[in-house]
Design an enzyme around this catalytic site. Sequence first.
Site, PDB file in Angstrom:
ATOM      1  N   GLY A   1      -8.700   3.986  10.066  1.00 57.51           N
ATOM      2  CA  GLY A   1      -9.332   2.708   9.743  1.00 57.51           C
ATOM      3  C   GLY A   1      -9.180   2.255   8.309  1.00 57.51           C
ATOM      4  N   THR A   2      -8.385   2.978   7.508  1.00 53.22           N
ATOM      5  CA  THR A   2      -8.273   2.597   6.095  1.00 53.22           C
ATOM      6  C   THR A   2      -7.686   1.200   5.919  1.00 53.22           C
ATOM      7  OG1 THR A   2      -6.208   3.860   6.046  1.00 53.22           O
ATOM      8  CG2 THR A   2      -8.148   4.905   5.102  1.00 53.22           C
ATOM      9  N   GLY A   3      -6.636   0.867   6.673  1.00 54.16           N
ATOM     10  CA  GLY A   3      -5.999  -0.440   6.516  1.00 54.16           C
ATOM     11  C   GLY A   3      -6.914  -1.580   6.897  1.00 54.16           C
ATOM     12  N   CYS A   4      -7.594  -1.437   8.034  1.00 53.60           N
ATOM     13  CA  CYS A   4      -8.543  -2.461   8.474  1.00 53.60           C
ATOM     14  C   CYS A   4      -9.661  -2.622   7.450  1.00 53.60           C
ATOM     15  CB  CYS A   4      -9.158  -2.070   9.818  1.00 53.60           C
ATOM     16  SG  CYS A   4      -7.984  -1.693  11.127  1.00 53.60           S
TER      17      CYS A   4
ATOM     18  N   LYS B   1       0.841  -1.188   0.000  1.00 51.47           N
ATOM     19  CA  LYS B   1       0.000   0.000   0.000  1.00 51.47           C
ATOM     20  C   LYS B   1       0.879   1.242   0.000  1.00 51.47           C
ATOM     21  CE  LYS B   1      -2.042  -1.429   3.718  1.00 51.47           C
ATOM     22  NZ  LYS B   1      -2.948  -1.662   4.858  1.00 51.47           N
TER      23      LYS B   1
ATOM     24  N   THR C   1      -8.978   9.644   7.884  1.00 50.31           N
ATOM     25  CA  THR C   1      -8.644   8.374   7.231  1.00 50.31           C
ATOM     26  C   THR C   1      -8.407   7.252   8.239  1.00 50.31           C
ATOM     27  OG1 THR C   1      -6.315   9.035   7.182  1.00 50.31           O
ATOM     28  CG2 THR C   1      -7.633   9.518   5.223  1.00 50.31           C
TER      29      THR C   1
END
Length: 265
Positions: A206-209, A173, A204
Amino acid sequence: MIPNVLTVAGSDSGGGAGIQADLKTMLALGVHGMSVVTAVTAQNSLGVQGAWELPVEAVRAQYRSVVDDIGVQAVKTGMLASAELVEAVAELIAETDAPAVIDPVGVSKHGDALLAASALDSVRTKLLPVATVATPNLDEVAQITGVRVASEGEMRQAAAAVLAYGPRWALIKGGHLPGDAVDLLTDGSEEHWLRAPRHDNRHTHGTGCTLASAIASQLAKGQPVPEAVAAAKEYVTGAVAAGFALGGGIGPVDHGWRFRAGPER
């Protein structure tokens, strides 16, 4: 039948990341979300004020309870704070006949450590080898492999370093790089570059989860990895664009943006 997706992750009391983000994502994408809580955090828009991991036996019991009775079509992992938890979850996933999306969570959006340094070797040798897709950001790539990426061209080297630990696919990412939000998905032979415009939005959390849960949801619905990742990227891009202020710090992405965008979405 609605596909069943299991998240194995920590609880975010602020509701923007972790188990809470995972279950919202799964609902939005039309699958039945289930959870194994690995840790409880005291967390809000300003950061993580405390974290308490659950005993390994509690994590194992939750996992077996769900998988043995209900079954799963995909598993997603998030915060696994200790080497003991990493190794126990890796062993459970290895025994489960379902794709696994591994989000090797190292630090929170605010820079708070969520993984003990002593657990890194277990991530490399136990968890990554059972991954269908591993989804590290650039900080996590550096933490796990030592490879530091400063430009888009260096993402191939990062992917190769992650794949060396055994996941079938690596999704690197590149959101921390300037310019468009660019990710690289590869299995070592084919490459898929995923690009999205960078939205002028600092909310932003929580984007990875959310991305990892979206991938798991699409895999559970039977999509091949490249299509699942592309669909997940599109969902997350919309969620980031709709991110909203919450508290005094970094707000969350909007997991329900499609519900508010009209039936055409």
